[in-house]
Design an enzyme around this catalytic site. Structure first.
Site, mmCIF file in Angstrom:
data_model
loop_
_atom_site.group_PDB
_atom_site.id
_atom_site.type_symbol
_atom_site.label_atom_id
_atom_site.label_comp_id
_atom_site.label_asym_id
_atom_site.label_seq_id
_atom_site.Cartn_x
_atom_site.Cartn_y
_atom_site.Cartn_z
ATOM 1 C CG ASN A 80 -2.360 0.549 0.717
ATOM 2 O OD1 ASN A 80 -2.442 1.696 0.280
ATOM 3 N ND2 ASN A 80 -3.403 -0.249 0.831
ATOM 4 N NE ARG A 81 -2.143 4.897 -3.349
ATOM 5 C CZ ARG A 81 -3.028 3.924 -3.588
ATOM 6 N NH1 ARG A 81 -3.552 3.239 -2.567
ATOM 7 N NH2 ARG A 81 -3.397 3.631 -4.814
ATOM 8 C CG HIS A 108 1.515 -2.098 -3.873
ATOM 9 N ND1 HIS A 108 0.881 -2.257 -2.657
ATOM 10 C CD2 HIS A 108 0.516 -1.990 -4.812
ATOM 11 C CE1 HIS A 108 -0.425 -2.251 -2.848
ATOM 12 N NE2 HIS A 108 -0.672 -2.086 -4.129
ATOM 13 C CG HIS A 178 -2.225 -6.296 -5.639
ATOM 14 N ND1 HIS A 178 -3.146 -6.115 -6.642
ATOM 15 C CD2 HIS A 178 -2.082 -5.082 -5.044
ATOM 16 C CE1 HIS A 178 -3.526 -4.849 -6.681
ATOM 17 N NE2 HIS A 178 -2.897 -4.197 -5.712
ATOM 18 C CB SER A 179 -5.063 -12.533 -6.479
ATOM 19 O OG SER A 179 -3.931 -13.369 -6.524
ATOM 20 C CE1 TYR A 180 -6.658 -5.292 -10.281
ATOM 21 C CE2 TYR A 180 -4.618 -6.499 -9.840
ATOM 22 C CZ TYR A 180 -5.291 -5.305 -10.041
ATOM 23 O OH TYR A 180 -4.597 -4.117 -10.005
ATOM 24 C CG ASP A 245 -7.722 1.708 -4.263
ATOM 25 O OD1 ASP A 245 -7.478 0.757 -3.474
ATOM 26 O OD2 ASP A 245 -6.854 2.235 -4.981
ATOM 27 C CD GLN A 287 -6.808 -0.410 0.045
ATOM 28 O OE1 GLN A 287 -6.492 -0.343 1.228
ATOM 29 N NE2 GLN A 287 -6.936 0.662 -0.714
ATOM 30 C CD GLU A 316 -4.754 -4.911 -2.576
ATOM 31 O OE1 GLU A 316 -3.627 -4.428 -2.293
ATOM 32 O OE2 GLU A 316 -5.610 -4.296 -3.233
#
Length: 352
Positions: A80-81, A108, A178-180, A245, A287, A316
């Protein structure tokens, strides 16, 4: 019994890259590579027993090497940030890459995060263990960090993601897969799928920086309210750009007294296929990202399928974003003598 096959997937900077295929007796199949610990395929049965690949990604290693929005990959050293790409630890300031172009933040793990390395790998029962040492100063982070990531597939159709790490110097650690996901496969958007998140609060962000404001806000009576299962497309209508998000503050397990125990975090279900994915974790946050930025670039995925906005979503499990700058968000500092550990389970089933 889960079986594991391996095949050569290509090469990266002179290192061989391997693709591991894990298959259980029910036919569920998981493919993962030691390049970035990327989950490249996840074949899950529907209510009629028909298998479909439910994660976004590519067929070839070269497409991952060319850059991508973290399809299936590990994010670290700190996912993340981080605001401004800077943090202070024990009185010393550390400067990181500000690699998220639209916001100017660190994202990330930086320009060359954990997703861009070839990891050592070995089979371990019904899973694969990936290991590497992130050296002191890598991407600006202090300390030599020894990381172990295990990805497993059980006979009960449970995919398990476990992380362990140790350091020789105080540092930050927040490791994420981080899978979609799209429980209907790759041909349709996620609008008709239903989502429930076990959270009463979010940590909202400033839309221009995507950084948490530091507030903890109730989801009740808002677009972010997934306390009861809700059709994702309906919730998207209540967002200015149909966008999600944001980090959800997960409820602690009953009677856990704040201890990190695995408990329900989210449930994603698809009425068309009957597939259900329950996410359980010991981590404090999750997330939810609905893939609204995927149309910013052209992503030609598996079998030539073009991924556009809302082609998949991320759930996530994590520590809260930018926790190093918000003491009330929880601790992301790992010190010598301590061990970082997390466990997340994705439990797959079907309904009639």
């Amino acid at each position: 019994m889960t079986t594991i096959q391996r095949q050569h997937f290509g090469d990266h900077q002179g290192q061989a890259v391997t693709l591991f295929t894990l298959t259980n007796s029910q036919g569920m199949r998981l493919c993962v590579t030691n390049y970035g610990c990327i989950i490249t395929q996840l074949w899950v049965p529907d209510r009629h027993g028909q298998l479909e690949d439910v994660v976004l990604g590519f067929d070839q290693l070269a497409d991952y090497q060319a850059g991508h929005p973290f399809f299936g990959a590990i994010a670290g050293r700190c996912a993340n940030r981080i605001a401004g790409g800077r943090f202070t630890l024990d009185g010393e300031e550390f400067i990181l890459a500000t690699n998220e172009a639209p916001t100017g933040q660190h994202l990330h793990g930086g320009r060359h995060g954990f997703d861009k390395y070839v990891w050592q790998a070995e089979e371990d029962g019904d899973g694969v263990i990936f290991r590497r040492t992130s050296v002191d100063g890598e991407e600006g982070y202090p300390g030599n960090l020894q990381v172990e990531h295990r990805i497993g597939l059980s006979e009960e159709n449970v995919m398990t993601l476990s992380f362990n790490a140790r350091t020789d110097r105080p540092t930050l650690v927040n490791l994420v897969n981080h899978s979609y996901y799209n429980l209907q496969g790759h041909q349709r958007r996620i609008d008709d799928q239903w989502l429930k998140i076990e959270a009463d609060f979010i940590t909202p962000v400033d839309d221009s920086t995507m950084l948490p404001t530091g507030e903890i806000v109730r989801v009740a009576a808002s677009a972010f309210d997934f306390r009861s299962a809700r059709r994702i497309g309906d919730a998207m209508l209540h967002r200015p750009a149909q966008d999600f998000d944001v980090n959800y503050m997960l409820k602690p397990a009953a009677g856990s007294a704040g201890k990190a125990v695995v408990r329900p975090a989210a449930t994603l279900s698809c009425p068309h296929s009957g597939r259900v994915m329950e996410v359980h974790t010991c981590l404090p946050g999750i997330q939810f990202y609905n893939g609204f930025k995927l149309s910013n670039k052209v992503w030609n995925g598996k079998a030539g399928q073009r991924y556009q906005a809302f082609s998949g979503l991320c759930l996530e499990t994590q520590a809260f974003p930018d926790s190093i700058h918000h003491a009330h968000f929880g601790n992301v500092v790992l010190r010598p003598g301590e061990e970082y550990h997390s466990r997340t389970e994705h439990r797959f089933s079907t309904v009639a």
